[in-house]
Write a protein that holds these residues in place. Sequence first.
Motif, PDB file in Angstrom:
ATOM      1  N   PHE A 101      -4.411   7.449  12.896  1.00  0.00           N
ATOM      2  CA  PHE A 101      -3.996   8.179  11.697  1.00  0.00           C
ATOM      3  C   PHE A 101      -3.344   7.219  10.716  1.00  0.00           C
ATOM      4  CE2 PHE A 101      -3.168  12.282  14.357  1.00  0.00           C
ATOM      5  CZ  PHE A 101      -4.529  12.489  14.448  1.00  0.00           C
ATOM      6  N   ASN A 102      -3.186   7.701   9.463  1.00  0.00           N
ATOM      7  CA  ASN A 102      -2.385   6.933   8.512  1.00  0.00           C
ATOM      8  C   ASN A 102      -0.899   7.149   8.824  1.00  0.00           C
ATOM      9  OD1 ASN A 102      -1.529   9.395   7.291  1.00  0.00           O
ATOM     10  ND2 ASN A 102      -3.305   9.385   5.936  1.00  0.00           N
ATOM     11  N   ASP A 103      -0.023   6.440   8.108  1.00  0.00           N
ATOM     12  CA  ASP A 103       1.404   6.450   8.434  1.00  0.00           C
ATOM     13  C   ASP A 103       2.008   7.851   8.354  1.00  0.00           C
ATOM     14  OD1 ASP A 103       1.265   3.773   8.837  1.00  0.00           O
ATOM     15  OD2 ASP A 103       2.137   3.203   6.900  1.00  0.00           O
ATOM     16  N   THR A 104       1.633   8.611   7.321  1.00  0.00           N
ATOM     17  CA  THR A 104       2.186   9.954   7.156  1.00  0.00           C
ATOM     18  C   THR A 104       1.766  10.872   8.291  1.00  0.00           C
ATOM     19  OG1 THR A 104       2.201   9.723   4.744  1.00  0.00           O
ATOM     20  CG2 THR A 104       2.315  11.963   5.638  1.00  0.00           C
ATOM     21  N   ASN A 105       0.499  10.859   8.617  1.00  0.00           N
ATOM     22  CA  ASN A 105      -0.002  11.719   9.688  1.00  0.00           C
ATOM     23  C   ASN A 105       0.514  11.288  11.054  1.00  0.00           C
ATOM     24  OD1 ASN A 105      -1.420  13.388   7.962  1.00  0.00           O
ATOM     25  ND2 ASN A 105      -3.326  12.218   8.119  1.00  0.00           N
ATOM     26  N   LYS A 106       0.742   9.995  11.213  1.00  0.00           N
ATOM     27  CA  LYS A 106       1.346   9.514  12.456  1.00  0.00           C
ATOM     28  C   LYS A 106       2.748  10.083  12.634  1.00  0.00           C
ATOM     29  CE  LYS A 106      -0.789   5.128  13.816  1.00  0.00           C
ATOM     30  NZ  LYS A 106      -0.533   3.680  14.025  1.00  0.00           N
ATOM     31  N   LEU A 107       3.508  10.105  11.553  1.00  0.00           N
ATOM     32  CA  LEU A 107       4.862  10.625  11.619  1.00  0.00           C
ATOM     33  C   LEU A 107       4.858  12.121  11.935  1.00  0.00           C
ATOM     34  CD1 LEU A 107       7.829   9.890  11.371  1.00  0.00           C
ATOM     35  CD2 LEU A 107       7.691  10.349   8.914  1.00  0.00           C
ATOM     36  N   ILE A 108       3.942  12.855  11.313  1.00  0.00           N
ATOM     37  CA  ILE A 108       3.803  14.293  11.605  1.00  0.00           C
ATOM     38  C   ILE A 108       3.432  14.499  13.077  1.00  0.00           C
ATOM     39  CG2 ILE A 108       2.445  16.367  11.122  1.00  0.00           C
ATOM     40  CD1 ILE A 108       2.153  15.332   8.234  1.00  0.00           C
ATOM     41  N   TYR A 109       2.498  13.687  13.547  1.00  0.00           N
ATOM     42  CA  TYR A 109       2.085  13.764  14.954  1.00  0.00           C
ATOM     43  C   TYR A 109       3.267  13.485  15.884  1.00  0.00           C
ATOM     44  CZ  TYR A 109      -0.321  12.454  19.296  1.00  0.00           C
ATOM     45  OH  TYR A 109      -0.723  12.362  20.616  1.00  0.00           O
TER      46      TYR A 109
END
Length: 260
Positions: A101-109
């Motif tokens: 994932f990109n950084d934002t989606n990684k954080l959400i994950y």
Amino acid sequence: MNKIPLYEKIGYAMGDAGANLVWRGALAYLAVFYTDTFGISAAAAAMLFLVVRLSDGVTDIIMGMIADRTTTRFGKFRPWILWSAPFLGLFMVLCFTTPDFNDTNKLIYAYITYIGLTLAYTVSNVPYSALMGVMSPDDTERTKLSSFRFAGAFAGGLLVMGFLPELVAYFGDGDNAKGYQLTMYLFAALLIVLMVITFVSTKERVIPHKTTSGNLKSELKDLTKNLPFIILPLLATTLFFYYREIYSGLFFAFIMTMMT
């Protein structure tokens, strides 16, 4: 008559051994995993831990209310140990999985999986801790049971602290993301086995006295009214231990003074 058999004490201890595969693994290695392997910043990881730890103080109370009202043919607390085991294993693996994932989606994950892990741990560990009180009415037996429990916790923590880095290196063969994930598959499988052993080998002998007068809905409503008094000291304590600087120290001192 009140004596707990040795096999049952060992079986109960297996539950804390399993729990510490999660507890020691998450606390000792998850922060390092997030920053060095998963790829989020240290500040983002610190905020994640802060938010989740605050929510954990509330969910523990709610789970205690739910467990107290549980009635099954297997008892009040044992079923939760069994029901939560697969979810605990699942989120243990997901927390140490690195998606593309990109950084934002990684954080959400990371938020979703870590909150899921702590919720599953709460659903398992709150009833597990309460189980000791209903396994025997004898104080001496409960003291012995507590000793077995701490031995199990030490064994589980020792397993993670002693072997996790080597297992990551072995399974990953230079790829830490793969190594962490495969290692957690192994620990998750062991965790589920240990929780099943605890469920099968233990017995609830004491029927707790019913002390609650309201239903769950009314107690949850009362809890929401008192949330500020629960969250503020947790927030002050967490900020102080995470940041250890003058402003967090003053905030901690202020809140503690107001609560006394």
